[in-house]
Design a protein around this motif. Structure first.
Motif, short mmCIF file in Angstrom:
data_model
loop_
_atom_site.label_atom_id
_atom_site.label_comp_id
_atom_site.label_asym_id
_atom_site.label_seq_id
_atom_site.Cartn_x
_atom_site.Cartn_y
_atom_site.Cartn_z
N LEU A 19 0.82 -1.21 0.00
CA LEU A 19 0.00 0.00 0.00
C LEU A 19 0.86 1.26 0.00
O LEU A 19 0.52 2.25 -0.65
CB LEU A 19 -0.94 -0.01 1.21
CG LEU A 19 -1.97 1.10 1.28
CD1 LEU A 19 -2.87 1.10 0.05
CD2 LEU A 19 -2.80 0.95 2.54
N CYS A 20 2.00 1.22 0.69
CA CYS A 20 2.88 2.38 0.75
C CYS A 20 3.39 2.75 -0.65
O CYS A 20 3.46 3.93 -1.00
CB CYS A 20 4.04 2.14 1.70
SG CYS A 20 4.99 0.64 1.36
N GLU A 22 1.86 2.13 -3.44
CA GLU A 22 0.72 2.65 -4.20
C GLU A 22 0.45 4.11 -3.87
O GLU A 22 0.15 4.91 -4.75
CB GLU A 22 -0.54 1.83 -3.93
CG GLU A 22 -0.53 0.46 -4.56
CD GLU A 22 -1.82 -0.28 -4.31
OE1 GLU A 22 -2.89 0.37 -4.27
OE2 GLU A 22 -1.77 -1.51 -4.15
N LEU A 23 0.55 4.46 -2.58
CA LEU A 23 0.25 5.82 -2.14
C LEU A 23 1.41 6.78 -2.33
O LEU A 23 1.20 7.99 -2.41
CB LEU A 23 -0.17 5.81 -0.67
CG LEU A 23 -1.48 5.11 -0.36
CD1 LEU A 23 -1.69 5.04 1.14
CD2 LEU A 23 -2.64 5.82 -1.04
N LEU A 24 2.63 6.27 -2.37
CA LEU A 24 3.81 7.13 -2.44
C LEU A 24 4.85 6.55 -3.41
O LEU A 24 5.99 6.26 -3.04
CB LEU A 24 4.41 7.27 -1.03
CG LEU A 24 5.40 8.37 -0.76
CD1 LEU A 24 4.82 9.74 -1.08
CD2 LEU A 24 5.86 8.32 0.67
N HIS A 50 1.76 13.61 1.40
CA HIS A 50 1.55 12.27 0.85
C HIS A 50 2.25 11.21 1.70
O HIS A 50 1.71 10.12 1.91
CB HIS A 50 2.06 12.19 -0.59
CG HIS A 50 1.33 13.11 -1.51
ND1 HIS A 50 0.02 12.92 -1.87
CD2 HIS A 50 1.73 14.25 -2.14
CE1 HIS A 50 -0.36 13.90 -2.69
NE2 HIS A 50 0.66 14.71 -2.86
N ALA A 51 3.43 11.53 2.21
CA ALA A 51 4.16 10.60 3.07
C ALA A 51 3.39 10.37 4.37
O ALA A 51 3.28 9.23 4.83
CB ALA A 51 5.56 11.13 3.37
N ARG A 53 0.20 10.54 4.77
CA ARG A 53 -0.97 9.72 4.43
C ARG A 53 -0.58 8.26 4.26
O ARG A 53 -1.29 7.36 4.73
CB ARG A 53 -1.62 10.24 3.15
CG ARG A 53 -2.88 9.50 2.78
CD ARG A 53 -3.57 10.07 1.60
NE ARG A 53 -2.64 10.76 0.71
CZ ARG A 53 -2.90 11.16 -0.50
NH1 ARG A 53 -4.10 10.98 -0.99
NH2 ARG A 53 -2.01 11.76 -1.25
N ALA A 54 0.55 8.00 3.63
CA ALA A 54 1.02 6.62 3.45
C ALA A 54 1.34 5.98 4.80
O ALA A 54 1.01 4.82 5.04
CB ALA A 54 2.24 6.59 2.54
N ALA A 57 -1.85 5.10 6.56
CA ALA A 57 -2.62 4.05 5.90
C ALA A 57 -1.99 2.66 6.02
O ALA A 57 -2.65 1.68 5.70
CB ALA A 57 -2.79 4.40 4.42
N CYS A 58 -0.76 2.58 6.50
CA CYS A 58 -0.11 1.28 6.61
C CYS A 58 -0.92 0.39 7.54
O CYS A 58 -1.08 0.71 8.73
CB CYS A 58 1.32 1.43 7.12
SG CYS A 58 2.17 -0.15 7.28
N LEU A 63 5.38 1.48 8.47
CA LEU A 63 5.97 2.65 7.85
C LEU A 63 5.98 3.79 8.85
O LEU A 63 5.03 3.97 9.61
CB LEU A 63 5.15 3.05 6.61
CG LEU A 63 5.78 4.00 5.61
CD1 LEU A 63 7.03 3.38 4.98
CD2 LEU A 63 4.79 4.37 4.54
#
Length: 72
Positions: A19-20, A22-24, A50-51, A53-54, A57-58, A63
């Protein structure tokens, strides 16, 4: 002024969901097994949101965003 940040991974906790990356994708790639690779952990100011958010979201909280050590 915002302190410089570095992206880090707890490799023991990470289970390779990706996911990390994908987001970053600007900072995080994936190795051949799907685990994150961060060639340069420094987070530019324009990617800080963005970082964050990643990191949030982990799903396994592997992360992290750390303050970069001060030079010298």
């Amino acid at each position: 002024m915002t302190a410089a940040r570095r992206l880090g991974i707890d490799r023991i906790t990470c289970d390779g969901r990706g996911l990390c990356a994908e987001l970053l994708p600007e900072l995080v790639g994936l190795d051949e097994w799907g685990y994150p690779v961060i060639p340069d952990p420094a987070v530019p100011a324009d990617l800080l949101t963005h970082a964050r958010r990643a990191v949030a979201a982990c799903p396994v909280l592997a992360l992290r965003l750390d303050k970069a050590p001060k030079p010298g």
